[in-house]
Design a protein around this motif. Structure first.
Motif, PDB file in Angstrom:
ATOM      1  N   GLY A  65      52.354 -12.203 -47.356  1.00  0.00           N
ATOM      2  CA  GLY A  65      52.495 -10.912 -46.690  1.00  0.00           C
ATOM      3  C   GLY A  65      51.995 -10.923 -45.253  1.00  0.00           C
ATOM      4  O   GLY A  65      51.566 -11.953 -44.713  1.00  0.00           O
ATOM      5  N   GLN A  66      52.010  -9.754 -44.643  1.00  0.00           N
ATOM      6  CA  GLN A  66      51.682  -9.611 -43.227  1.00  0.00           C
ATOM      7  C   GLN A  66      50.213  -9.895 -42.910  1.00  0.00           C
ATOM      8  O   GLN A  66      49.887 -10.191 -41.755  1.00  0.00           O
ATOM      9  N   ASP A  67      49.317  -9.806 -43.883  1.00  0.00           N
ATOM     10  CA  ASP A  67      47.895 -10.059 -43.630  1.00  0.00           C
ATOM     11  C   ASP A  67      47.646 -11.425 -42.997  1.00  0.00           C
ATOM     12  O   ASP A  67      46.712 -11.603 -42.224  1.00  0.00           O
ATOM     13  N   LYS A  68      48.483 -12.395 -43.329  1.00  0.00           N
ATOM     14  CA  LYS A  68      48.283 -13.748 -42.795  1.00  0.00           C
ATOM     15  C   LYS A  68      48.365 -13.768 -41.273  1.00  0.00           C
ATOM     16  O   LYS A  68      47.762 -14.619 -40.617  1.00  0.00           O
ATOM     17  N   LEU A  69      49.100 -12.812 -40.701  1.00  0.00           N
ATOM     18  CA  LEU A  69      49.293 -12.799 -39.251  1.00  0.00           C
ATOM     19  C   LEU A  69      48.024 -12.407 -38.504  1.00  0.00           C
ATOM     20  O   LEU A  69      47.965 -12.517 -37.283  1.00  0.00           O
ATOM     21  N   GLU A  70      46.981 -11.976 -39.239  1.00  0.00           N
ATOM     22  CA  GLU A  70      45.670 -11.761 -38.629  1.00  0.00           C
ATOM     23  C   GLU A  70      44.965 -13.102 -38.385  1.00  0.00           C
ATOM     24  O   GLU A  70      44.022 -13.173 -37.609  1.00  0.00           O
ATOM     25  N   LEU A  71      45.441 -14.163 -39.050  1.00  0.00           N
ATOM     26  CA  LEU A  71      44.812 -15.476 -38.951  1.00  0.00           C
ATOM     27  C   LEU A  71      45.660 -16.504 -38.221  1.00  0.00           C
ATOM     28  O   LEU A  71      45.147 -17.520 -37.766  1.00  0.00           O
ATOM     29  N   THR A  72      46.966 -16.266 -38.159  1.00  0.00           N
ATOM     30  CA  THR A  72      47.881 -17.232 -37.552  1.00  0.00           C
ATOM     31  C   THR A  72      49.105 -16.506 -36.997  1.00  0.00           C
ATOM     32  O   THR A  72      49.447 -15.412 -37.469  1.00  0.00           O
ATOM     33  N   LYS A  73      49.760 -17.146 -36.061  1.00  0.00           N
ATOM     34  CA  LYS A  73      51.036 -16.620 -35.553  1.00  0.00           C
ATOM     35  C   LYS A  73      52.206 -17.229 -36.320  1.00  0.00           C
ATOM     36  O   LYS A  73      53.359 -16.873 -36.113  1.00  0.00           O
TER      37      LYS A  73
END
Length: 157
Positions: A65-73
């Motif tokens: 989900g979108q939460d990963k985009l807080e850690l990586t692009k």
């Protein structure tokens, strides 16, 4: 021998162990993680059972989900979250062995995934050491999580 399989309803009794207050500061219980997945609108999270000799011993979630985009692009990354091992089985290397198997599990089941990311609380030294020992990289990036500062770590696949 440690193995990983997608969570099945019959695994619940084996992963529904009680974590102490210290561990609950750093991770969600399997029950909480499964409830969180149920409450989401998407189907991008995949719970995984860790087995030790065919007995459920731990649990984690692979979250696309979108939460990963807080850690990586990297849109082709997966966020590893809610990792825990049954307290009665801790200290046997099960968590480390599971982390050594995650790469192949992800590659086999999610062909387009090119990176695993995670956040680990800075006070959770044992988990942090396991991640470093199993090839995760800490470039010094941090964020504030629900229980304080977290190291942001990744591993390219």
């Amino acid at each position: 021998m440690v193995s990983l399989e997608f969570f099945k309803a019959e695994d619940f009794a084996g992963v529904n162990y009680i974590l102490d207050e210290t561990q609950l500061r750093f991770t969600a219980s399997a029950e909480q993680a499964l409830r969180n997945i149920q409450n989401r609108d998407d189907t991008d999270a995949f719970p995984v059972t860790i087995f030790e000799d065919d007995k459920p011993a731990g649990f984690f979630v692979l979250d696309f989900g979108q939460d990963k985009l807080e850690l990586t692009k990297n849109k082709d990354a997966v966020l590893l979250r809610s990792l825990s091992v049954n307290p009665q089985m801790q200290g046997k290397g099960i968590g480390k062995k599971a982390m050594q198997k995650v790469d192949d599990f992800v590659k086999e089941n999610f062909k387009n995934c090119t990176e695993i990311v995670l956040a680990v609380n800075q006070k959770n030294n044992s988990a942090y050491r396991i991640y470093l020992q199993t090839g995760y990289i800490d470039e010094g990036k941090t964020r504030i999580g629900r229980s304080g500062p977290q190291h942001l770590m990744y591993k390219k696949l």
